[in-house]
Write a protein that holds these residues in place. Sequence first.
Motif, PDB file in Angstrom:
ATOM      1  N   ASN A 190     -51.390 -38.986  33.407  1.00  0.00           N
ATOM      2  CA  ASN A 190     -50.423 -37.916  33.094  1.00  0.00           C
ATOM      3  C   ASN A 190     -50.642 -36.631  33.881  1.00  0.00           C
ATOM      4  O   ASN A 190     -50.297 -35.548  33.406  1.00  0.00           O
ATOM      5  CB  ASN A 190     -50.436 -37.608  31.591  1.00  0.00           C
ATOM      6  N   GLU A 191     -51.177 -36.747  35.076  1.00  0.00           N
ATOM      7  CA  GLU A 191     -51.316 -35.566  35.938  1.00  0.00           C
ATOM      8  C   GLU A 191     -50.163 -35.444  36.931  1.00  0.00           C
ATOM      9  O   GLU A 191     -50.125 -34.492  37.713  1.00  0.00           O
ATOM     10  CB  GLU A 191     -52.651 -35.598  36.690  1.00  0.00           C
ATOM     11  N   GLY A 192     -49.234 -36.383  36.911  1.00  0.00           N
ATOM     12  CA  GLY A 192     -48.082 -36.312  37.799  1.00  0.00           C
ATOM     13  C   GLY A 192     -48.232 -37.120  39.065  1.00  0.00           C
ATOM     14  O   GLY A 192     -47.425 -36.991  39.996  1.00  0.00           O
ATOM     15  N   LYS A 193     -49.219 -37.986  39.109  1.00  0.00           N
ATOM     16  CA  LYS A 193     -49.510 -38.788  40.306  1.00  0.00           C
ATOM     17  C   LYS A 193     -48.334 -39.654  40.742  1.00  0.00           C
ATOM     18  O   LYS A 193     -47.980 -39.686  41.923  1.00  0.00           O
ATOM     19  CB  LYS A 193     -50.744 -39.646  40.024  1.00  0.00           C
ATOM     20  N   SER A 194     -47.728 -40.363  39.788  1.00  0.00           N
ATOM     21  CA  SER A 194     -46.628 -41.268  40.138  1.00  0.00           C
ATOM     22  C   SER A 194     -45.401 -40.493  40.597  1.00  0.00           C
ATOM     23  O   SER A 194     -44.694 -40.911  41.525  1.00  0.00           O
ATOM     24  CB  SER A 194     -46.274 -42.163  38.941  1.00  0.00           C
ATOM     25  N   PHE A 195     -45.137 -39.360  39.961  1.00  0.00           N
ATOM     26  CA  PHE A 195     -44.019 -38.512  40.380  1.00  0.00           C
ATOM     27  C   PHE A 195     -44.216 -38.046  41.819  1.00  0.00           C
ATOM     28  O   PHE A 195     -43.317 -38.158  42.659  1.00  0.00           O
ATOM     29  CB  PHE A 195     -43.892 -37.307  39.443  1.00  0.00           C
ATOM     30  N   VAL A 196     -45.401 -37.522  42.112  1.00  0.00           N
ATOM     31  CA  VAL A 196     -45.679 -36.994  43.448  1.00  0.00           C
ATOM     32  C   VAL A 196     -45.614 -38.106  44.498  1.00  0.00           C
ATOM     33  O   VAL A 196     -45.007 -37.933  45.561  1.00  0.00           O
ATOM     34  CB  VAL A 196     -47.057 -36.300  43.479  1.00  0.00           C
ATOM     35  N   SER A 197     -46.219 -39.251  44.205  1.00  0.00           N
ATOM     36  CA  SER A 197     -46.247 -40.324  45.202  1.00  0.00           C
ATOM     37  C   SER A 197     -44.854 -40.870  45.487  1.00  0.00           C
ATOM     38  O   SER A 197     -44.499 -41.119  46.643  1.00  0.00           O
ATOM     39  CB  SER A 197     -47.183 -41.453  44.740  1.00  0.00           C
ATOM     40  N   PHE A 198     -44.035 -41.025  44.441  1.00  0.00           N
ATOM     41  CA  PHE A 198     -42.692 -41.544  44.673  1.00  0.00           C
ATOM     42  C   PHE A 198     -41.832 -40.534  45.433  1.00  0.00           C
ATOM     43  O   PHE A 198     -41.092 -40.900  46.356  1.00  0.00           O
ATOM     44  CB  PHE A 198     -42.005 -41.912  43.363  1.00  0.00           C
ATOM     45  N   GLU A 199     -41.908 -39.267  45.064  1.00  0.00           N
ATOM     46  CA  GLU A 199     -41.115 -38.251  45.766  1.00  0.00           C
ATOM     47  C   GLU A 199     -41.551 -38.118  47.220  1.00  0.00           C
ATOM     48  O   GLU A 199     -40.728 -37.862  48.104  1.00  0.00           O
ATOM     49  CB  GLU A 199     -41.213 -36.907  45.048  1.00  0.00           C
TER      50      GLU A 199
END
Length: 271
Positions: free
Chosen positions: A72-81
Motif C-alpha cells: 500500500n505504498e503506491g508501487k503498482s500505481f507508479v509502475s503502471f503509470e
Amino acid sequence: MSGEQTETMQEKNVQEKNMQDSAADNGLLRSIRISGMKLSFQTSESVRMLRANIQFSGYGLKAIALTSCNANEGKSFVSFELAKSLAELGKRTLFLDCDIRNSVLQARLGVKDKQPGLTDFLVGQAQIGDILCRVANVPHLYMIFAGSVSPNPSELLSGNLFESLCSVLKRNYDYIIMDTAPLGAVVDATVIGKQCDGIVLVIEAAGTDRKEAQRVKSRLEAADIPILGVVLNKAGAGSSEYNYRKYGYGYGKDGHYGNDDQDSGKGKRKP
C-alpha cells in the motif's frame, strides 16, 4: 510428464514464439480495454519526470522493476503509470505483473474477465500467446497479468523458465516494467531484479521508517541489483486526490505480504 520435462518444453516454446509487431497488427494477441483514474496535470508531470529520469539513467535500460518496503505504498500505481507513459512516447512497452502473491491490478484496471497470467505460464498451464495482451485503448502498451495465486512464488520466479521468458521479452519490447511484491516483506523483488537492468524503490513519505528503507536498500545492494532511484509517494497530507506534493520523484541511491498458503487449493485469484 515430470515437472522438469514440462519446464523444458515450455522453455522451447518460449524460444520459438514470435511476438513481433506483425502479431499484434494481425490481431493474433488478445485485446483488452482498461479503465483508470484521470490524473491531474501535476501528477502527470511527475510521471513524465520519472520517465525522463529513467530514460537518462543509462544506455540500454530495458527491463526495470519497481518495489517498495511495504504494501500500500503506491508501487503498482507508479509502475503502471510509468509503463503507460513510456507507451505514450511510441515505445513498445510491456507491463509485467510479477506480484503473483497478492496482485490487485486486474480489478483496479477494470478488467473483469478472468485472465491467465504469469503464474499459469510458469507452471505450464499457458503459453505466451495465452497470457500476452494488447491494451486496445493505450497504443503500444502490452500486459501480462499475474494470473493464478501461487503457493511457491519465489521458487517459480527463480526458475529457468522465468529467465527465458524475460530474455525473449527483452528482444521484442523497448521497455519491460515489472511490478514486484514489497521487498520489506518477501524476497521476490531480489529474484526478479536479477533479470532486470535496474530497480526503482517506491517509498511512502509518511509511512516508511527510515531504517526499514535502509534495510531494503541494503538487500538490493547485497544482491548486486542496480538502484536507479527512489519515488517518494504521498509526500504531503490533505486531499485524497493525487497532486504534485503527494507524488514526487527523488532521484538518487538514497511484515507479512500475501500468504504462501493463500488459495493453495483454489488455484485462481479473484479479480
